[in-house]
Design a protein around this motif. Structure first.
Motif, PDB file in Angstrom:
ATOM      1  N   ILE A 156     -18.867   7.276 -24.486  1.00 36.37           N
ATOM      2  CA  ILE A 156     -17.545   7.454 -25.093  1.00 36.37           C
ATOM      3  C   ILE A 156     -16.994   6.132 -25.609  1.00 36.37           C
ATOM      4  O   ILE A 156     -17.260   5.086 -25.062  1.00 36.37           O
ATOM      5  N   GLY A 157     -16.271   6.216 -26.646  1.00 30.34           N
ATOM      6  CA  GLY A 157     -15.584   5.043 -27.168  1.00 30.34           C
ATOM      7  C   GLY A 157     -14.310   5.554 -27.792  1.00 30.34           C
ATOM      8  O   GLY A 157     -14.223   6.725 -28.139  1.00 30.34           O
ATOM      9  N   GLY A 158     -13.311   4.725 -27.906  1.00 25.90           N
ATOM     10  CA  GLY A 158     -12.090   5.153 -28.564  1.00 25.90           C
ATOM     11  C   GLY A 158     -11.145   5.884 -27.630  1.00 25.90           C
ATOM     12  O   GLY A 158     -11.360   5.938 -26.424  1.00 25.90           O
ATOM     13  N   SER A 159     -10.096   6.463 -28.237  1.00 23.93           N
ATOM     14  CA  SER A 159      -9.058   7.088 -27.419  1.00 23.93           C
ATOM     15  C   SER A 159      -9.077   8.596 -27.636  1.00 23.93           C
ATOM     16  O   SER A 159      -9.907   9.114 -28.378  1.00 23.93           O
ATOM     17  N   GLY A 160      -8.132   9.283 -27.013  1.00 24.59           N
ATOM     18  CA  GLY A 160      -8.048  10.734 -27.162  1.00 24.59           C
ATOM     19  C   GLY A 160      -9.235  11.426 -26.525  1.00 24.59           C
ATOM     20  O   GLY A 160      -9.746  12.412 -27.044  1.00 24.59           O
ATOM     21  N   VAL A 161      -9.707  10.892 -25.411  1.00 19.85           N
ATOM     22  CA  VAL A 161     -10.874  11.474 -24.730  1.00 19.85           C
ATOM     23  C   VAL A 161     -10.444  11.997 -23.365  1.00 19.85           C
ATOM     24  O   VAL A 161      -9.862  11.257 -22.564  1.00 19.85           O
ATOM     25  N   LEU A 162     -10.700  13.278 -23.100  1.00 21.07           N
ATOM     26  CA  LEU A 162     -10.377  13.853 -21.787  1.00 21.07           C
ATOM     27  C   LEU A 162     -11.682  14.026 -21.012  1.00 21.07           C
ATOM     28  O   LEU A 162     -12.655  14.563 -21.551  1.00 21.07           O
ATOM     29  N   VAL A 163     -11.705  13.578 -19.767  1.00 17.93           N
ATOM     30  CA  VAL A 163     -12.916  13.699 -18.950  1.00 17.93           C
ATOM     31  C   VAL A 163     -12.568  14.519 -17.716  1.00 17.93           C
ATOM     32  O   VAL A 163     -11.616  14.200 -17.004  1.00 17.93           O
ATOM     33  N   GLN A 164     -13.339  15.582 -17.479  1.00 14.43           N
ATOM     34  CA  GLN A 164     -13.071  16.442 -16.314  1.00 14.43           C
ATOM     35  C   GLN A 164     -14.350  16.664 -15.519  1.00 14.43           C
ATOM     36  O   GLN A 164     -15.439  16.683 -16.102  1.00 14.43           O
ATOM     37  N   PRO A 165     -14.228  16.873 -14.204  1.00 15.93           N
ATOM     38  CA  PRO A 165     -15.435  17.198 -13.435  1.00 15.93           C
ATOM     39  C   PRO A 165     -15.929  18.591 -13.807  1.00 15.93           C
ATOM     40  O   PRO A 165     -15.144  19.447 -14.211  1.00 15.93           O
ATOM     41  N   MET A 166     -17.198  18.807 -13.663  1.00 16.58           N
ATOM     42  CA  MET A 166     -17.793  20.138 -13.891  1.00 16.58           C
ATOM     43  C   MET A 166     -17.926  20.801 -12.529  1.00 16.58           C
ATOM     44  O   MET A 166     -18.307  20.130 -11.563  1.00 16.58           O
ATOM     45  N   THR A 167     -17.695  22.078 -12.448  1.00 11.32           N
ATOM     46  CA  THR A 167     -17.845  22.755 -11.159  1.00 11.32           C
ATOM     47  C   THR A 167     -19.200  23.439 -11.074  1.00 11.32           C
ATOM     48  O   THR A 167     -19.940  23.239 -10.117  1.00 11.32           O
ATOM     49  N   TYR A 168     -19.532  24.231 -12.050  1.00 12.10           N
ATOM     50  CA  TYR A 168     -20.829  24.928 -12.048  1.00 12.10           C
ATOM     51  C   TYR A 168     -21.415  24.941 -13.446  1.00 12.10           C
ATOM     52  O   TYR A 168     -20.678  25.057 -14.422  1.00 12.10           O
ATOM     53  N   ILE A 227     -13.832  16.198 -23.553  1.00 11.98           N
ATOM     54  CA  ILE A 227     -13.235  16.692 -24.812  1.00 11.98           C
ATOM     55  C   ILE A 227     -12.736  15.467 -25.570  1.00 11.98           C
ATOM     56  O   ILE A 227     -11.967  14.665 -25.025  1.00 11.98           O
ATOM     57  N   ALA A 228     -13.235  15.310 -26.770  1.00 13.63           N
ATOM     58  CA  ALA A 228     -12.865  14.121 -27.548  1.00 13.63           C
ATOM     59  C   ALA A 228     -12.354  14.543 -28.918  1.00 13.63           C
ATOM     60  O   ALA A 228     -12.942  15.414 -29.561  1.00 13.63           O
ATOM     61  N   ASN A 229     -11.262  13.947 -29.331  1.00 11.93           N
ATOM     62  CA  ASN A 229     -10.762  14.193 -30.694  1.00 11.93           C
ATOM     63  C   ASN A 229     -11.481  13.273 -31.673  1.00 11.93           C
ATOM     64  O   ASN A 229     -11.613  12.073 -31.403  1.00 11.93           O
ATOM     65  N   MET A 230     -11.976  13.864 -32.737  1.00 13.11           N
ATOM     66  CA  MET A 230     -12.750  13.068 -33.705  1.00 13.11           C
ATOM     67  C   MET A 230     -12.315  13.397 -35.126  1.00 13.11           C
ATOM     68  O   MET A 230     -11.995  14.543 -35.431  1.00 13.11           O
ATOM     69  N   ARG A 231     -12.380  12.397 -35.965  1.00 14.22           N
ATOM     70  CA  ARG A 231     -12.077  12.639 -37.387  1.00 14.22           C
ATOM     71  C   ARG A 231     -13.365  12.939 -38.147  1.00 14.22           C
ATOM     72  O   ARG A 231     -14.426  12.404 -37.783  1.00 14.22           O
ATOM     73  N   TYR A 258     -10.780  17.010 -35.361  1.00  7.33           N
ATOM     74  CA  TYR A 258     -11.576  18.021 -34.634  1.00  7.33           C
ATOM     75  C   TYR A 258     -11.667  17.643 -33.159  1.00  7.33           C
ATOM     76  O   TYR A 258     -11.667  16.456 -32.820  1.00  7.33           O
ATOM     77  N   ALA A 259     -11.747  18.672 -32.321  1.00  6.46           N
ATOM     78  CA  ALA A 259     -11.969  18.420 -30.885  1.00  6.46           C
ATOM     79  C   ALA A 259     -13.405  18.827 -30.563  1.00  6.46           C
ATOM     80  O   ALA A 259     -13.816  19.950 -30.872  1.00  6.46           O
ATOM     81  N   ALA A 260     -14.153  17.917 -29.989  1.00  3.39           N
ATOM     82  CA  ALA A 260     -15.546  18.218 -29.603  1.00  3.39           C
ATOM     83  C   ALA A 260     -15.613  18.309 -28.087  1.00  3.39           C
ATOM     84  O   ALA A 260     -15.100  17.444 -27.378  1.00  3.39           O
ATOM     85  N   THR A 261     -16.199  19.398 -27.593  1.00  2.72           N
ATOM     86  CA  THR A 261     -16.377  19.558 -26.145  1.00  2.72           C
ATOM     87  C   THR A 261     -17.864  19.449 -25.832  1.00  2.72           C
ATOM     88  O   THR A 261     -18.682  20.183 -26.416  1.00  2.72           O
ATOM     89  N   ILE A 262     -18.206  18.550 -24.945  1.00  9.69           N
ATOM     90  CA  ILE A 262     -19.624  18.362 -24.584  1.00  9.69           C
ATOM     91  C   ILE A 262     -19.766  18.081 -23.100  1.00  9.69           C
ATOM     92  O   ILE A 262     -18.807  17.684 -22.432  1.00  9.69           O
TER      93      ILE A 262
END
Ligand SMILES: Nc1ncnc2c1ncn2[C@@H]1O[C@H](COP(=O)(O)OP(=O)(O)OP(=O)(O)O)[C@@H](O)[C@H]1O
Ligand SMILES: O=P(O)(O)OC[C@H]1O[C@H](OP(=O)(O)OP(=O)(O)O)[C@H](O)[C@@H]1O
Ligand SMILES: [Mg+2]
Length: 415
Positions: A377-389, A316-320, A362-366
């Motif tokens: 990824i570049g920049g800040s405000g980026v959340l990285v999480q493991p995927m389960t399924y 999830i990344a915040n983008m302008r 805006y928040a982009a989820t990919i």
């Protein structure tokens, strides 16, 4: 199939100890154990010594080369059976994979060889050595199994009754390769061609120690080697060349540390096959045992969902940007950031320094492939999480299985 190979299949008890390109039963082509460095002069063997070598080589080769006898009909039983490796490195990883797919195998103690999976009540789990997982699949004593592709190739020997449902379970990765001494007369040998061109003869054949007799026999015949003797050992094969009991080895390699520590190297063209854990099944059982295909569907769905997810991060990344559509377009233009079908973009509501809502955030989820995370990824405000399924509409391997068997999904209860 080369003539030498078909000869050996027809009369394994005689041909197993003969050189690969030689006449079946030609005892003069049998190598006996000898000291290193004694190759230059043709060796003389006593008849007794030669006979002993013949018997050892035959009994060892037979154990790998004999076809597994199959019953004409599957036995009648009410339960469906899955065989899992009982010990060794595959055992733990197999249980972990199933656990990651929310399938918990209840095995109260290591000496218990039968277990259950509570989520699949119609399925019995039987723990077997890896070789026996394949043998029991071929005979139909079990219906499904998890085993390395190397074992499947060696013991299964292209048996048409064995169907591979999933060939990439993402554990037990290794490859079968030749291990050639780094020094001595092999110092300048760096390719299969160079190895084959060495002066191997009936009196002084290339001695290869391996636990993969079937694979080795086919490989050397296909590669045009004429004077090869296959020797057998149960483990620590890498010691054999230094000990003088073999010239080279054919064994599994994963990190390469064991080869290196024993002054052995891999050579160009010397990789025989790649292996990892696989889910396999008995073809007749798939077609004849009620409920088995439905269980395969569930297993494949769970495995695919977990294994696909395992290769991705959720980001999830915040983008302008001027609008959600403009931010989406920017992401879609970069294949690595496009996600599975496309990014999800939504407004982020914040208060700016002036107390007014920030309009352009805006928040982009990919989903990003793990391997591409850092370039992506570049920049800040980026959340990285493991995927389960990641559940797909229909696992491609399931469709492939139905096509292989010629079965229509409409005839199954997949609810
Ligand atoms: N070094 C390795 N790295 C990854 N996978 C391996 C490696 N060695 C073996 N495997 C995989 O594990 C399977 C089982 O190997 P093996 O029968 O040698 O068991 P093990 O775990 O080594 O136990 P042991 O040799 O003590 O019986 C192999 O068929 C192969 O698929
Ligand atoms: O490339 P590496 O990571 O070093 O792994 C390769 C080694 O692993 C296996 O041996 P294992 O540990 O099963 O011992 P074994 O010879 O007793 O079977 C294989 O037979 C190689 O010897
Ligand atoms: Mg081992």
């Amino acid at each position: 199939m080369s003539p030498a190979l078909s000869q050996q299949r027809a009369a394994p008890a005689v041909a197993c100890a003969a050189r690969l390109g030689g006449r079946a039963g030609s005892s003069s082509s049998i190598a006996s154990s000898r000291r290193p460095g004694s190759r230059a002069a043709p060796r003389r063997q006593t008849l007794q010594g030669r006979q002993a070598a013949l018997e050892v080589a035959c009994s060892l080769n037979n154990s790998a080369g004999t076809a597994v006898p199959k019953p004409l009909k599957l036995d009648e039983r009410d339960t469906l059976r899955l065989a899992l490796p009982s010990k060794g490195r595959m055992a733990e990883d197999t249980l972990q994979l199933l656990k990651d797919c929310q399938l918990s195998v209840v095995k109260p103690n290591p000496r218990q060889y039968v277990a259950r999976i509570s989520q699949l009540p119609d399925l019995e789990v039987w723990f077997q050595r890896a070789t026996d997982v394949v043998r029991k699949l071929i005979t139909g004593d079990v219906d499904l199994g998890i085993v390395g592709l190397d074992m499947l190739a060696e013991i299964g020997n292209d048996d048409p009754d064995v169907v591979v449902l999933h060939d990439a379970l993402d554990f037990g990765q290794c490859h079968l390769a030749l291990g050639v001494p780094t020094g001595g007369r092999f110092a300048a040998i760096n390719s299969l061609e160079e190895l084959r061109s060495m002066p191997w003869s009936e009196q002084a054949p290339l001695r290869v120690v391996t636990g993969y007799q079937n694979i080795a026999r086919k490989y050397f015949a296909e590669k045009g080697f004429e004077n090869v003797v296959l020797l057998s050992a149960d483990g620590a094969l890498e010691a054999a060349p230094a000990m003088g009991s073999a010239d080279i080895i054919l064994d599994l390699v994963s990190t390469g540390v064991t080869l290196r520590e024993n002054n052995l190297k891999q050579i160009a063209g010397g990789t025989i096959m790649h292996s990892q854990g696989a889910l396999v099944a008995n073809r007749r059982a798939l077609l004849e045992r009620p409920g088995l295909l439905e269980i395969c569907h569930e297993l494949l769905e769970r495995l695919e969902a977990h294994l696909t997810a395992n290769a991705y991060y959720s980001v999830i990344a915040n983008m302008r940007g001027g609008s959600a559509a403009e931010v989406s377009l920017r992401l879609l233009q970069n294949a690595e950031l496009a996600g599975l079908s496309g990014p999800t973009v939504s407004r982020v509501y914040t208060l700016g320094a002036d107390g007014k809502a920030e309009p352009h955030l805006y928040a982009a989820t990919i989903c990003v492939p793990k391997k591409r995370l850092y370039p992506a990824i570049g920049g800040s405000g980026v959340l990285v999480q493991p995927m389960t399924y990641i559940f797909d509409e229909e696992p491609p391997r399931w469709r492939h299985l139905l096509d292989t068997l010629g079965v229509s999904a409409d005839s199954l209860d997949l609810s």
